[in-house]
Design a protein around this motif. Structure first.
Motif, PDB file in Angstrom:
ATOM      1  N   LYS A 146      18.407  14.016  43.137  1.00 41.22           N
ATOM      2  CA  LYS A 146      19.227  13.042  42.416  1.00 41.22           C
ATOM      3  C   LYS A 146      18.706  12.708  41.028  1.00 41.22           C
ATOM      4  CE  LYS A 146      21.139  10.646  46.450  1.00 41.22           C
ATOM      5  NZ  LYS A 146      21.225   9.345  47.174  1.00 41.22           N
ATOM      6  N   ASN A 148      18.245  14.678  38.700  1.00 42.48           N
ATOM      7  CA  ASN A 148      18.986  15.505  37.735  1.00 42.48           C
ATOM      8  C   ASN A 148      18.115  15.968  36.568  1.00 42.48           C
ATOM      9  OD1 ASN A 148      21.328  15.187  39.274  1.00 42.48           O
ATOM     10  ND2 ASN A 148      21.907  13.322  38.168  1.00 42.48           N
ATOM     11  N   ARG A 149      16.942  16.437  36.908  1.00 46.34           N
ATOM     12  CA  ARG A 149      16.063  16.927  35.843  1.00 46.34           C
ATOM     13  C   ARG A 149      15.120  17.991  36.388  1.00 46.34           C
ATOM     14  NH1 ARG A 149      12.131  16.567  38.587  1.00 46.34           N
ATOM     15  NH2 ARG A 149      10.712  14.789  38.904  1.00 46.34           N
ATOM     16  N   THR A 205      17.182  17.846  31.117  1.00 47.63           N
ATOM     17  CA  THR A 205      18.009  16.802  31.730  1.00 47.63           C
ATOM     18  C   THR A 205      19.485  17.223  31.702  1.00 47.63           C
ATOM     19  OG1 THR A 205      18.053  15.612  29.610  1.00 47.63           O
ATOM     20  CG2 THR A 205      16.380  14.966  31.217  1.00 47.63           C
ATOM     21  N   TRP A 208      21.196  20.461  33.416  1.00 45.40           N
ATOM     22  CA  TRP A 208      20.425  21.019  34.521  1.00 45.40           C
ATOM     23  C   TRP A 208      21.130  20.818  35.866  1.00 45.40           C
ATOM     24  CZ3 TRP A 208      17.258  24.474  35.963  1.00 45.40           C
ATOM     25  CH2 TRP A 208      16.609  24.395  37.196  1.00 45.40           C
ATOM     26  N   ASN A 209      21.734  19.653  36.073  1.00 47.62           N
ATOM     27  CA  ASN A 209      22.393  19.375  37.347  1.00 47.62           C
ATOM     28  C   ASN A 209      23.516  20.384  37.608  1.00 47.62           C
ATOM     29  OD1 ASN A 209      22.944  17.800  39.743  1.00 47.62           O
ATOM     30  ND2 ASN A 209      24.742  17.002  38.675  1.00 47.62           N
ATOM     31  N   GLN A 210      24.274  20.728  36.577  1.00 48.29           N
ATOM     32  CA  GLN A 210      25.361  21.691  36.720  1.00 48.29           C
ATOM     33  C   GLN A 210      24.813  23.079  37.062  1.00 48.29           C
ATOM     34  OE1 GLN A 210      28.623  21.166  36.854  1.00 48.29           O
ATOM     35  NE2 GLN A 210      28.879  23.354  37.320  1.00 48.29           N
ATOM     36  N   VAL A 212      22.021  23.672  38.706  1.00 54.72           N
ATOM     37  CA  VAL A 212      21.581  23.607  40.105  1.00 54.72           C
ATOM     38  C   VAL A 212      22.757  23.798  41.050  1.00 54.72           C
ATOM     39  CG1 VAL A 212      20.641  22.080  41.885  1.00 54.72           C
ATOM     40  CG2 VAL A 212      19.562  22.183  39.633  1.00 54.72           C
ATOM     41  N   LYS A 213      23.876  23.124  40.756  1.00 57.03           N
ATOM     42  CA  LYS A 213      25.045  23.237  41.622  1.00 57.03           C
ATOM     43  C   LYS A 213      25.650  24.629  41.568  1.00 57.03           C
ATOM     44  CE  LYS A 213      26.364  18.344  41.341  1.00 57.03           C
ATOM     45  NZ  LYS A 213      27.390  17.377  40.882  1.00 57.03           N
ATOM     46  N   LEU A 256      17.891  15.280  49.101  1.00 54.42           N
ATOM     47  CA  LEU A 256      17.970  14.587  47.828  1.00 54.42           C
ATOM     48  C   LEU A 256      17.005  13.416  47.789  1.00 54.42           C
ATOM     49  CD1 LEU A 256      21.852  14.549  47.405  1.00 54.42           C
ATOM     50  CD2 LEU A 256      20.190  16.221  46.557  1.00 54.42           C
TER      51      LEU A 256
END
Length: 297
Positions: A146, A148-149, A205, A208-210, A212-213, A256
């Protein structure tokens, strides 16, 4: 003397010799033989005249030399045979020719050599490129959670990525730059690159979350960073990011908010990029090819 004995044997069986060391068999197959030190060495029986002629060439290369008279001229592939044969004794080479395993082992050798060339520091292209492995990181739960980094180990951040602007005097809490990467599917990814003063960490940051998904990353998966540069134009180059899925989490769900585990870094020996060039943060390239596709800014 050797040529005389080969010719004499060919004439004996009533065969107008087209290839050196090749003799017809009564069953319709073709035999291959070679003479060395006045001794006849039988190389085996083959289904075609050409296969028998190739067997002779291979034996001649080992018993005599690479530039000895042969049935077929040297090609880019056969030029590698001298190197391939140097790893084996004469008896082993002759045995491989006779039992039919020579070609398969030579094919394996060529594939291995090609892989090593692709993984080497320099891989020449149309303009001359260098593909270099920078570093690899094993992802922790917090890298894919969670927060996101992605934490970039400091020794690699300082060594391979540009410095983060120091705007403390202007009141910025977290200074940043944007870094651009291509994955092996030709997709461009842009990450916000920051230095978090509170934890003294270099991190990716935004973006990065996108990633990972999209890549379905989980803890213990690995990411590898490369740099591709133009050897003739040193100021033109780009970064590449690749992923490697771990087999240890099959069937597991992504946890998470977990505590970050100790990071492990190891170097990956793969550099599988084609000759490419692109725009990176601070580097602009015009009208060049990326992964075989023309890129025009």
């Amino acid at each position: 003397m050797e040529k005389y004995m080969e010719s004499r044997y060919a004439n004996y069986v009533g065969y107008l010799q087209k290839y050196k060391g090749v003799v017809p068999q009564q069953n319709g197959n073709w035999g291959a033989q070679i003479y060395t030190n006045n001794q006849r060495i039988w190389l085996g029986t083959f289904k075609s005249e050409i296969d028998a002629a190739i067997a002779y060439d291979r034996a001649s290369m080992k018993l005599r030399s690479a530039d000895a008279p042969r049935n077929f001229p040297l090609t880019k592939s056969t030029l590698l045979e001298a190197s391939f044969q140097s790893h084996y004794s004469m008896e082993t080479i002759l045995a491989m020719i006779k039992d039919g395993s020579y070609q398969a082992k030579f094919d394996d050798y060529q594939r291995l050599k090609k892989d090593r060339e692709n993984d080497s520091i320099v891989e020449k292209g149309n303009l001359g490129f260098s593909c270099r492995v920078l570093f690899q990181k094993e992802l922790t739960p917090s890298d894919v959670g969670k927060l996101n980094r992605l934490v970039i180990p400091k020794k690699y951040a300082v060594r391979y990525f540009p410095p983060v602007p120091d705007d403390v005097a202007q009141g910025f809490a977290n200074d940043e730059v944007t870094l651009s990467f291509y994955d092996t599917k030709k997709r461009l990814w842009k990450f916000r690159y920051c230095y978090w003063k509170s934890s003294q960490s270099f991190v990716f940051t935004r973006g990065w979350n996108q990633f990972v998904k999209d890549k379905k990353l989980m803890p213990k998966d690995k990411i590898t960073f490369y740099y591709q540069e133009n050897l003739e134009m040193p100021n033109m180059g780009f970064w590449v990011i690749d992923t490697c899925t771990s087999t240890s989490h099959k069937g597991a769900s992504l946890k998470l908010g977990a505590e970050e585990e100790e990071e492990e870094e190891s170097f990956k020996d793969e550099c599988k990029m084609d000759d490419q060039i692109m725009e990176t943060s601070n580097v602009k390239v015009h009208g060049l090819k990326l992964f075989g596709v023309q890129i025009i800014q």
